[in-house]
Design an enzyme around this catalytic site. Structure first.
Site, PDB file in Angstrom:
ATOM      1  N   ASP A 131      24.409 -33.326  -7.863  1.00  0.00           N
ATOM      2  CA  ASP A 131      25.513 -34.202  -7.484  1.00  0.00           C
ATOM      3  C   ASP A 131      25.325 -35.543  -8.210  1.00  0.00           C
ATOM      4  O   ASP A 131      25.434 -35.603  -9.416  1.00  0.00           O
ATOM      5  CB  ASP A 131      25.542 -34.333  -5.954  1.00  0.00           C
ATOM      6  CG  ASP A 131      26.877 -34.776  -5.413  1.00  0.00           C
ATOM      7  OD1 ASP A 131      27.237 -34.408  -4.281  1.00  0.00           O
ATOM      8  OD2 ASP A 131      27.543 -35.540  -6.133  1.00  0.00           O
ATOM      9  N   ASN A 147      30.499 -35.675 -11.918  1.00  0.00           N
ATOM     10  CA  ASN A 147      29.570 -36.306 -10.982  1.00  0.00           C
ATOM     11  C   ASN A 147      28.612 -37.239 -11.682  1.00  0.00           C
ATOM     12  O   ASN A 147      28.989 -37.988 -12.566  1.00  0.00           O
ATOM     13  CB  ASN A 147      28.872 -35.222 -10.153  1.00  0.00           C
ATOM     14  CG  ASN A 147      29.216 -35.374  -8.687  1.00  0.00           C
ATOM     15  OD1 ASN A 147      29.233 -36.487  -8.189  1.00  0.00           O
ATOM     16  ND2 ASN A 147      29.488 -34.271  -8.019  1.00  0.00           N
ATOM     17  N   GLU A 190      28.979 -41.717  -0.896  1.00  0.00           N
ATOM     18  CA  GLU A 190      28.727 -41.468  -2.321  1.00  0.00           C
ATOM     19  C   GLU A 190      28.456 -42.777  -3.038  1.00  0.00           C
ATOM     20  O   GLU A 190      28.666 -43.867  -2.496  1.00  0.00           O
ATOM     21  CB  GLU A 190      29.961 -40.804  -2.958  1.00  0.00           C
ATOM     22  CG  GLU A 190      29.948 -39.294  -2.921  1.00  0.00           C
ATOM     23  CD  GLU A 190      29.122 -38.708  -4.043  1.00  0.00           C
ATOM     24  OE1 GLU A 190      29.120 -37.485  -4.198  1.00  0.00           O
ATOM     25  OE2 GLU A 190      28.466 -39.476  -4.760  1.00  0.00           O
TER      26      GLU A 190
HETATM   27  O1  LIG Z   1      30.499 -35.818  -5.502  1.00  0.00           O
HETATM   28  C1  LIG Z   1      30.960 -34.821  -4.976  1.00  0.00           C
HETATM   29  O2  LIG Z   1      30.334 -33.615  -4.866  1.00  0.00           O
HETATM   30  C2  LIG Z   1      31.284 -32.722  -4.317  1.00  0.00           C
HETATM   31  C3  LIG Z   1      30.630 -31.509  -3.803  1.00  0.00           C
HETATM   32  O3  LIG Z   1      30.252 -30.763  -4.944  1.00  0.00           O
HETATM   33  C4  LIG Z   1      32.028 -33.654  -3.408  1.00  0.00           C
HETATM   34  O4  LIG Z   1      33.156 -33.196  -2.796  1.00  0.00           O
HETATM   35  C5  LIG Z   1      32.280 -34.699  -4.413  1.00  0.00           C
HETATM   36  O5  LIG Z   1      32.802 -35.924  -3.941  1.00  0.00           O
END
Ligand SMILES: O=C1O[C@@H](CO)[C@H](O)[C@H]1O
Length: 291
Positions: A201, A147, A19
């Site tokens: 996301d 997010n 991420e």
């Molecule tokens: O950024 C993210 O999206 C979710 C999934 O929706 C994931 O677990 C989280 O870290």
């Protein structure tokens, strides 16, 4: 750019929940995290050099600090690493069953840090704005999976994803020269992702003010114009791209982090990799955290 951009592998597979790609202009390297393995990674495309740092807790995001070091969005709050690697808490709030998730630095150097419940129960997360003195203001209290967060080139709009809503929302920022303080207003949908296309996301905003969003379970990154029109779709060779950011010396290469959790890695061997799409757009310099 004509044709469908082709992914290259910047960092081979291995992440459970890759991420938060962030280009660190000072170090000229990409910072990204593997949330569930509690790792902060860096990658230097000039020579392929990579570093890995373990954090004490799950780490939702890591961003450069002005002057060196990192600010990290951990399970129990926001922490600081000095240039010497020393750790201290900036803001600590341990909520059982909740962790830090994506975060972004605003034009004024404040950190906007999101949280989410591990079970993704509705409303279990939030979005806060933190400044270097440890002040934390809850901007959005009723969030599920906080997010992607980003600002228009003039700082007057903020884009935000609470993933399960399927929307990319946009807010008005009261004063562009402050990055908006905590007083954003006028929340409205820029885009609603259609069912079956995945979930919004991470996101990044390019120099034209267009919003690039990674679609979890959508195997794609999409580019939307400031008026919400779908402008481009970049297919990604894994089901769960998680976030995207421009990097490279010219900020023209789109880096995409991916997840291997919930993915058949025999069918998708690149899941968990950091992918790069060279030369697909023009990003904006990302501010460092002023604290
Ligand atoms: O950024 C993210 O999206 C979710 C999934 O929706 C994931 O677990 C989280 O870290």
């Amino acid at each position: 750019m004509s044709g469908v951009p082709r992914a290259e592998v910047a960092v081979p597979a291995g992440a459970r929940l890759g991420e938060g790609p962030t280009w660190d202009g000072a170090r000229k390297a990409l910072i990204w995290v593997d949330i569930l393995n509690s790792r902060v990674h860096t990658y230097d495309p000039a020579d392929g050099a990579r570093t890995v740092m373990a954090t004490e807790q799950h780490v939702g995001a890591a961003k450069p600090r002005a002057g060196g070091g990192l600010v990290v969005n951990l399970r129990d709050g926001v922490g600081l690493y000095g240039a010497d690697g020393a750790f201290s808490w900036l803001y600590r709030e341990a909520v059982p069953g909740r962790r830090g998730n994506d975060a972004a630095v605003a034009p004024d150097g404040a950190l906007w840090a999101g949280t989410m419940p591990y079970d993704e129960r509705p409303g279990g997360g939030d979005l806060k704005r933190l400044t270097g003195d440890g002040t934390a203001v809850t901007v959005l209290p009723d969030v599920t999976v906080s997010n992607g967060t980003g600002w228009s080139p003039d700082g007057r709009l903020m884009y935000y994803n609470d993933t399960p809503t399927r929307r990319i929302d946009v807010f008005d920022v009261p004063s562009a020269d402050t990055g908006g303080g905590a007083g954003v207003s006028g929340r409205r949908a820029l885009v609603e992702i259609e069912r079956g296309a995945g979930y919004p996301d991470g996101l990044t905003v390019d120099a034209d003010g267009c919003v690039w969003v990674a679609l979890w379970d959508g195997a794609a990154v999409r580019r939307y114009t400031p008026d919400g029109r779908l402008d481009r779709t970049v297919p990604v060779p894994v089901p769960r791209p998680t976030a995207c950011a421009f990097g490279g010396t010219e900020l023209r290469d789109l880096y995409v982090t991916t997840a291997s959790v919930g993915t058949d890695t025999s069918a998708h061997p690149l899941a968990g990799s950091v992918l790069v799409f060279p030369g697909v757009g023009q990003g904006l310099p990302q501010p460092a955290f002023a604290g």
